[in-house]
Design an enzyme around this catalytic site. Structure first.
Site, mmCIF file in Angstrom:
data_model
loop_
_atom_site.group_PDB
_atom_site.id
_atom_site.type_symbol
_atom_site.label_atom_id
_atom_site.label_comp_id
_atom_site.label_asym_id
_atom_site.label_seq_id
_atom_site.Cartn_x
_atom_site.Cartn_y
_atom_site.Cartn_z
ATOM 1 N N ASP A 41 -37.974 -78.491 25.660
ATOM 2 C CA ASP A 41 -38.323 -78.908 27.034
ATOM 3 C C ASP A 41 -38.902 -77.776 27.882
ATOM 4 O O ASP A 41 -39.498 -78.014 28.921
ATOM 5 C CB ASP A 41 -37.073 -79.452 27.751
ATOM 6 C CG ASP A 41 -36.712 -80.852 27.294
ATOM 7 O OD1 ASP A 41 -37.471 -81.409 26.471
ATOM 8 O OD2 ASP A 41 -35.677 -81.376 27.739
ATOM 9 N N LYS A 444 0.818 -41.132 26.294
ATOM 10 C CA LYS A 444 0.213 -41.487 27.580
ATOM 11 C C LYS A 444 -0.823 -40.415 27.877
ATOM 12 O O LYS A 444 -0.476 -39.265 28.135
ATOM 13 C CB LYS A 444 1.290 -41.528 28.669
ATOM 14 C CG LYS A 444 0.745 -41.753 30.067
ATOM 15 C CD LYS A 444 1.887 -41.886 31.071
ATOM 16 C CE LYS A 444 1.362 -41.972 32.506
ATOM 17 N NZ LYS A 444 2.435 -42.084 33.484
ATOM 18 N N TRP A 445 -2.098 -40.777 27.833
ATOM 19 C CA TRP A 445 -3.201 -39.818 27.992
ATOM 20 C C TRP A 445 -3.688 -39.899 29.426
ATOM 21 O O TRP A 445 -4.324 -40.873 29.819
ATOM 22 C CB TRP A 445 -4.317 -40.177 27.005
ATOM 23 C CG TRP A 445 -5.484 -39.233 26.968
ATOM 24 C CD1 TRP A 445 -6.288 -38.882 28.005
ATOM 25 C CD2 TRP A 445 -6.004 -38.551 25.813
ATOM 26 N NE1 TRP A 445 -7.271 -38.023 27.591
ATOM 27 C CE2 TRP A 445 -7.121 -37.802 26.240
ATOM 28 C CE3 TRP A 445 -5.640 -38.505 24.470
ATOM 29 C CZ2 TRP A 445 -7.891 -37.025 25.368
ATOM 30 C CZ3 TRP A 445 -6.406 -37.732 23.605
ATOM 31 C CH2 TRP A 445 -7.510 -37.000 24.052
ATOM 32 N N ASP A 446 -3.414 -38.875 30.199
ATOM 33 C CA ASP A 446 -3.708 -38.884 31.631
ATOM 34 C C ASP A 446 -4.992 -38.091 31.925
ATOM 35 O O ASP A 446 -5.452 -37.286 31.096
ATOM 36 C CB ASP A 446 -2.514 -38.247 32.365
ATOM 37 C CG ASP A 446 -2.375 -38.714 33.798
ATOM 38 O OD1 ASP A 446 -3.314 -39.306 34.329
ATOM 39 O OD2 ASP A 446 -1.295 -38.461 34.383
ATOM 40 N N ASN A 448 -6.349 -36.459 35.678
ATOM 41 C CA ASN A 448 -5.993 -36.523 37.090
ATOM 42 C C ASN A 448 -7.004 -36.001 38.100
ATOM 43 O O ASN A 448 -6.645 -35.762 39.250
ATOM 44 C CB ASN A 448 -4.646 -35.820 37.298
ATOM 45 C CG ASN A 448 -3.500 -36.727 36.900
ATOM 46 O OD1 ASN A 448 -3.384 -37.833 37.406
ATOM 47 N ND2 ASN A 448 -2.680 -36.291 35.967
ATOM 48 N N CYS A 492 -4.565 -43.498 31.150
ATOM 49 C CA CYS A 492 -4.128 -43.317 32.533
ATOM 50 C C CYS A 492 -5.088 -42.316 33.157
ATOM 51 O O CYS A 492 -5.477 -41.343 32.520
ATOM 52 C CB CYS A 492 -2.702 -42.774 32.533
ATOM 53 S SG CYS A 492 -2.118 -42.208 34.128
ATOM 54 N N ASP A 514 -0.653 -45.912 40.190
ATOM 55 C CA ASP A 514 0.531 -45.145 40.581
ATOM 56 C C ASP A 514 1.280 -45.845 41.703
ATOM 57 O O ASP A 514 2.390 -45.450 42.055
ATOM 58 C CB ASP A 514 0.127 -43.734 41.041
ATOM 59 C CG ASP A 514 -0.075 -42.808 39.858
ATOM 60 O OD1 ASP A 514 0.360 -43.163 38.752
ATOM 61 O OD2 ASP A 514 -0.685 -41.731 40.035
HETATM 62 C C1 DGJ Z 1 -0.578 -39.394 37.206
HETATM 63 C C2 DGJ Z 1 -0.023 -40.607 36.540
HETATM 64 O O1 DGJ Z 1 -0.647 -41.765 37.005
HETATM 65 C C3 DGJ Z 1 1.488 -40.638 36.744
HETATM 66 O O2 DGJ Z 1 2.034 -41.802 36.184
HETATM 67 C C4 DGJ Z 1 2.081 -39.406 36.137
HETATM 68 O O3 DGJ Z 1 1.906 -39.435 34.752
HETATM 69 C C5 DGJ Z 1 1.461 -38.157 36.736
HETATM 70 N N1 DGJ Z 1 0.032 -38.187 36.674
HETATM 71 C C6 DGJ Z 1 1.953 -36.925 36.038
HETATM 72 O O4 DGJ Z 1 1.340 -35.793 36.479
#
Ligand code: DGJ
Length: 693
Positions: A41, A444-446, A448, A492, A514
């Site tokens: 179509d 838990k690999w952060d 920041n 994280c 957090d």
């Molecule tokens: C940021 C994370 O979101 C928290 O849960 C915690 O692991 C702190 N860092 C630790 O420094």
């Protein structure tokens, strides 16, 4: 059905969707995306310019626009050839149709550059994936200054785009914004996805949870992304997505290629709820790591909010004992166990066990946790370093930096140059050692802080750092997963800074935010649920008054809120009263009895505190369902609420249990009349279990 061709029209099909484009010499023209229509179509008119100022290139609804000729709209690809030419002319060369894949080959009219536009069809899942590969098939260098994977042209204007804003601790602030005769840009320039815009788009004109047309797409990328929605003066709306072109460039030498991240997209006539369920299933089954995506997630205890950096072996053992008594299955020690890490000012990068805090190493703690019958997990932040650390003193050249510029610290830390082989080896090496020497099941690999002074002098094209950083990080996680298949990973980044499809390809879950205040969490989790599945959403019950909001919320409400994802406990449980511990035990037990529904079920957002008094979310898995309902604030004397359920079988009979109250009703009754709940007082909540008898 897969793929069909009729003359120059190509139809891509899933169970309920059709995507059509037309091949012309210089254009790939978008034709249709939506319900299925007979391919025969379609008959497009020739494109005509509107005026000498409004070229056919801007008027055309292209499948893959690029910077060249008279194009002024947002485009998917921009390159610079070695001789300085910054203009592309891509011509159609070939198309390969397979059962579940379409590849369109385009080639520059003069230069040896090939572009492959690829569609991958997930027929049963009602999802189409799309990416783009650019290959240098010549001798000379080519610089890619911009590469987007996705472009969609929709007829008409008046669309709204949905996404989230926010910042640390307030991830997922939902917004809906009109797209007029201008652009709306969603992006990150931080090096990771960040806490604000998220790499997805949702477009609609009048959709609700259960009704209306919705176009959606999610980018599988965990770095600087960009999504541009553009309302065109010619009466159509465009949406493009890919790697952010901000400060970015990729060099292709002879024979090299670059594949853009994939966008997974779809269309529904049944509102946001249908979109979310489709994406949740797809992400669970097709994106998340296969060796764990079918496993029930353990109830976790994390000691961060209880101890912050003050971690000590004996105290952690005490917490582990309490966690076990409550019913936790995984004990995670957070920041502070290594180097001279007594605050966020020092120690990051020094991945040896702190001897004062753990005189005999981690073994006594891990042995105790294992003896209690729990798994053990540990926190790391591998991409970062404190200037006050042995690592930085030894290798100041390992951080991103520019000549003649001081490196800007954030949370007292700097970003390691992950594009350096020696840094990759160091990071892989310490994690390999940690995992091989200890019985660890969870990392838990952060991450920041965002990047600054993003200089990597080692790179031939220095502006490729943004792309290469994430590649290096995920390559390490991939290699570790291969070597340690029983270790699971959490992404994280100061909470929810790495919530995206790029990370969940390698990680098993996200730390959502957090902000653990259960009231704020209702909104954060709702926004999350638009795209991402509950199985990947870690939620903790923490102490009150909440450290961030100073709010005090009853423990039951906090539990119910965290039970809507994968439950964790993050409070100082050594200090919990007997009454609190009893509530916790009961609720953890209850969670264990319904978690399969939450983690693997279909999600329905029944009510939202964004516009209702109550907030309720329902999960349905086969013949079972669970509904969580929250009343944050009682209005006058109103305490009775009737909630219509969804996703049940009208003809089946269900046992309905809300605490001690048990009754039997048909699916038809529950969906059309509803369950009646009594919620009394501020922050009251309930969980109702519905099961076919
Ligand atoms: C940021 C994370 O979101 C928290 O849960 C915690 O692991 C702190 N860092 C630790 O420094």
């Amino acid at each position: 059905m897969g793929v069909k061709r009729f003359n120059d029209y190509i139809g891509i099909y899933t169970k309920n969707m059709q995507y059509v484009f037309k091949i012309e010499d210089e254009f790939l023209r978008h034709v249709h995306f939506g319900d299925i229509i007979p391919l025969e179509d379609f008959s497009l008119e020739e494109i005509k310019e509107v005026s000498s100022n409004d070229s056919i290139y801007d008027v055309a609804k292209e499948e893959f626009s690029y910077h060249g000729r008279l194009r002024y709209k947002e485009t998917c690809l921009k390159v610079e050839f070695e001789d300085g030419t910054r203009d592309l002319v891509l011509k159609f060369k070939n198309i390969i149709l397979k059962d579940n894949q379409v590849e369109v080959y385009l080639q520059d009219d003069f230069y040896k550059l090939e572009v492959v536009l690829r569609f991958i069809i997930f027929e049963d899942e009602d999802i189409i994936a799309r990416n783009v590969e650019v290959k240098n098939i010549g001798e000379d260098r080519v610089d890619i200054e911009k590469i987007f994977s996705f472009e969609l042209n929709l007829e008409g204007l008046g669309f709204f785009i949905h996404n989230v804003g926010g910042h640390w601790g307030s991830e997922g602030l939902r917004f809906r914004q009109p797209i007029n005769y201008s652009k709306v840009v969603l992006e990150s320039r931080k090096g990771n996805t960040g806490h604000s815009n998220n790499p997805y788009f949702i477009l609609e004109r009048d959709a609700t949870e259960d009704k209306g047309e919705v176009y959606f797409g999610v980018l599988e990328y965990s770095g600087n992304f960009k999504i541009v929605a553009e309302g065109m003066s010619y009466g159509h709306t465009r949406i493009l997505a890919g790697i952010n072109d901000f400060d970015s460039c990729i060099t292709l030498k002879k024979g090299e290629g670059f594949k853009s991240p994939t966008v997974y997209f779809g269309y529904t006539k049944n509102g946001f709820s249908d979109m979310s369920r489709r994406l949740h299933r797809f992400i669970r089954n097709n994106i998340m790591p296969k060796n764990y995506n079918k496993n029930i997630r353990p109830v976790l205890y994390n000691s961060w909010e209880a101890t912050l950096f003050d971690v000590k072996c004996e105290h952690q053992i005490e917490l582990a004992k309490r966690a076990k008594e409550l019913g936790c299955e995984l004990f995670v020690i957070d920041d502070g166990w290594f180097g001279e890490r007594n605050s966020d000012r020092a120690g990051l990068g020094d991945w040896y066990v702190n001897k004062e805090k753990f005189p005999k190493g981690l073994k006594p703690l891990i042995d105790e946790v294992k003896a209690l019958g729990m798994d053990f997990g540990i926190w790391v932040e591998p991409e970062m370093v404190n200037p006050d650390s042995d690592l930085y003193r030894k290798h100041p050249e390992w951080v991103y930096q520019f000549k003649n510029r001081e490196c800007t610290t954030s949370r007292n830390q700097l970003v390691l140059n992950m594009t350096l082989k020696e840094v990759q080896d160091y990071v892989y090496g310490f994690l390999d050692k940690l995992l091989s020497e200890n019985d660890i099941s969870f990392i838990k690999w952060d991450m920041n802080r965002p990047f600054s002074e993003a200089g990597a002098l080692n790179l031939e094209n220095r502006r490729s750092i943004w792309i290469k950083h994430t590649e290096a990080v995920f390559d390490i996680v991939k290699r570790l997963r291969e070597k340690y298949p029983n270790v699971h990973f959490e992404a994280c980044a100061s909470g929810g800074g790495r919530i995206d499809l790029g990370s969940i390809r390698y990680f098993d879950q996200y730390w959502t935010s957090d902000n653990t205040d259960a009231f704020d969490r209702l909104k954060i989790q709702e926004a999350y649920s638009l795209i991402y599945p509950a199985i990947a959403m870690r939620s903790w019950v923490t102490d009150c008054p909440n450290f961030l909001t100073n709010r005090t919320i009853p423990l039951k409400f906090r539990f119910h809120c965290a039970m809507m994802g994968t439950l964790g406990i993050g409070g100082d449980i050594n200090k919990w009263t007997e009454e609190e511990k009893n509530i916790a035990k009961k609720m953890i037990e209850e969670y264990k009895s319904i978690r399969h529904i939450v983690q693997f079920g279909d999600l329905y957002r029944l009510n939202s505190i964004q516009n209702d008094e109550i907030h309720s979310v329902q999960y349905v898995l086969e013949d079972e369902s669970v509904v969580f309902t929250f009343l944050p604030r009682q209005n006058y004397s109103k305490s009775k609420f009737r909630i219509k359920l969804k996703g049940l079988d009208s003809n089946k009979k269900y046992k309905v249990t809300t605490e001690e109250k048990v009754y039997y009703k048909s699916g038809a009754y529950l969906m059309n009349y509803g369950i009646e709940l009594e919620l009394k007082g501020d922050y009251s909540s309930s969980a109702t279990h519905v099961k076919c008898e």
